[in-house]
Design an enzyme around this catalytic site. Structure first.
Site, mmCIF file in Angstrom:
data_model
loop_
_atom_site.group_PDB
_atom_site.id
_atom_site.type_symbol
_atom_site.label_atom_id
_atom_site.label_comp_id
_atom_site.label_asym_id
_atom_site.label_seq_id
_atom_site.Cartn_x
_atom_site.Cartn_y
_atom_site.Cartn_z
ATOM 1 N N ASP A 1 0.899 -1.118 0.230
ATOM 2 C CA ASP A 1 -0.354 -0.588 -0.158
ATOM 3 C C ASP A 1 0.673 1.189 0.173
ATOM 4 O O ASP A 1 2.137 0.959 0.325
ATOM 5 C CB ASP A 1 -1.027 0.254 0.939
ATOM 6 C CG ASP A 1 -1.515 -0.768 1.693
ATOM 7 O OD1 ASP A 1 -2.311 -1.823 0.640
ATOM 8 O OD2 ASP A 1 -2.101 -1.417 2.686
HETATM 9 N N1 URA Z 1 -1.085 -6.161 4.389
HETATM 10 C C1 URA Z 1 -1.581 -5.311 3.750
HETATM 11 O O1 URA Z 1 -2.530 -4.240 4.328
HETATM 12 N N2 URA Z 1 -1.382 -3.550 3.139
HETATM 13 C C2 URA Z 1 0.735 -4.305 2.227
HETATM 14 O O2 URA Z 1 0.859 -2.992 1.990
HETATM 15 C C3 URA Z 1 0.640 -5.472 2.857
HETATM 16 C C4 URA Z 1 -0.171 -5.919 3.640
#
Ligand code: URA
Length: 238
Positions: free
Chosen positions: A103
């Site tokens: 993310d």
């Molecule tokens: N899980 C998440 O919620 N975000 C990420 O970036 C990776 C794993």
């Protein structure tokens, strides 16, 4: 082709690192230690040994990036900066892409390559490649959360996660989660299923590759030969 270009294109070291290694006698060209890497060689018929390892020209490049916040893990975005913008131009030209997504606000280990086949295999659910994260949460996680994660968390949309390892800090407000899958916002949604909220998230391991703490956020380096071999091994493991 210049020797330093040959070495950096192989993906084992940057030109600068190669020059440093050459000064110490670590670059052997056709049996002779070479200190001046600006010399030209014919890539098709020259034997180059870098720190004891024979290298031959490879079209693939592998990079580790310590992703900072605020960057999207894509090759292009109309509004936001992408992780590709953190790489120098000569690497950006090689059409690298991230192996799996993080993310925008997740930081830490990101592997980039132009080996599409390897990336595809590593991300395939069949291969159960481990991804380990360090997280912090708003509230302490309840007693028994470790067992819930092991037996498979059920997300709000009904999806049943695969077994995941949870190791909590003493205050239970954060710790380590190891997944073998990669659903959208998976960790945030797993923690939300316990009526809690992730406040920070960092990926620290992908297969056997551990985030290099020598890299500041936003910095990158080439994967070593051993790291590339371990990725290949992980992609062969079912
Ligand atoms: N899980 C998440 O919620 N975000 C990420 O970036 C990776 C794993």
């Amino acid at each position: 082709m210049r020797i330093d270009k040959y070495i950096s294109e192989f993906g084992i070291a940057s030109r600068k690192e190669a020059a440093r290694v050459a000064k110490g006698g670590g670059v052997i060209v056709d049996g002779v230690a070479v200190k001046d890497l600006s010399k030209h060689i014919d890539p098709d018929c020259t034997r180059v040994i870098f720190l004891g390892r024979e290298i031959s020209y490879s079209k693939f490049t592998y990079v580790m990036l310590n992703k900072p916040e605020g960057y999207v893990s894509a090759t292009e975005d109309s509004k936001l900066p992408t992780v590709i913008e953190l790489l120098p131009e000569e690497l950006a030209k090689r059409e690298l892409f991230p192996v799996g997504r993080l993310d925008r606000d997740t930081v830490g280990l990101m592997i980039l390559t132009n080996n599409g086949q390897l990336a595809h295999t590593l991300l395939s659910p069949k291969h159960h490649v481990e991804k380990e994260y360090y997280f912090t949460a708003d509230e302490p996680l309840p007693a028994g959360a470790e067992e819930t994660f092991l037996s498979g968390v059920t997300l709000a949309d009904g999806y049943e996660c695969k077994s995941a390892r949870l190791v909590l800090n003493d205050d239970r407000k954060g710790g380590y989660i190891t997944l073998t899958e990669g659903k959208y916002h998976q960790i945030k949604r797993m923690i939300a299923s316990l009526d809690n909220r992730v406040t920070s998230l960092e990926r620290i391991r992908f297969a056997d590759i551990i985030l290099d703490r020598g890299l500041a956020r936003g910095e990158w380096r080439y994967l070593t030969g051993d790291e590339i071999a371990s990725l290949e091994a992980a992609s062969n493991h079912k």
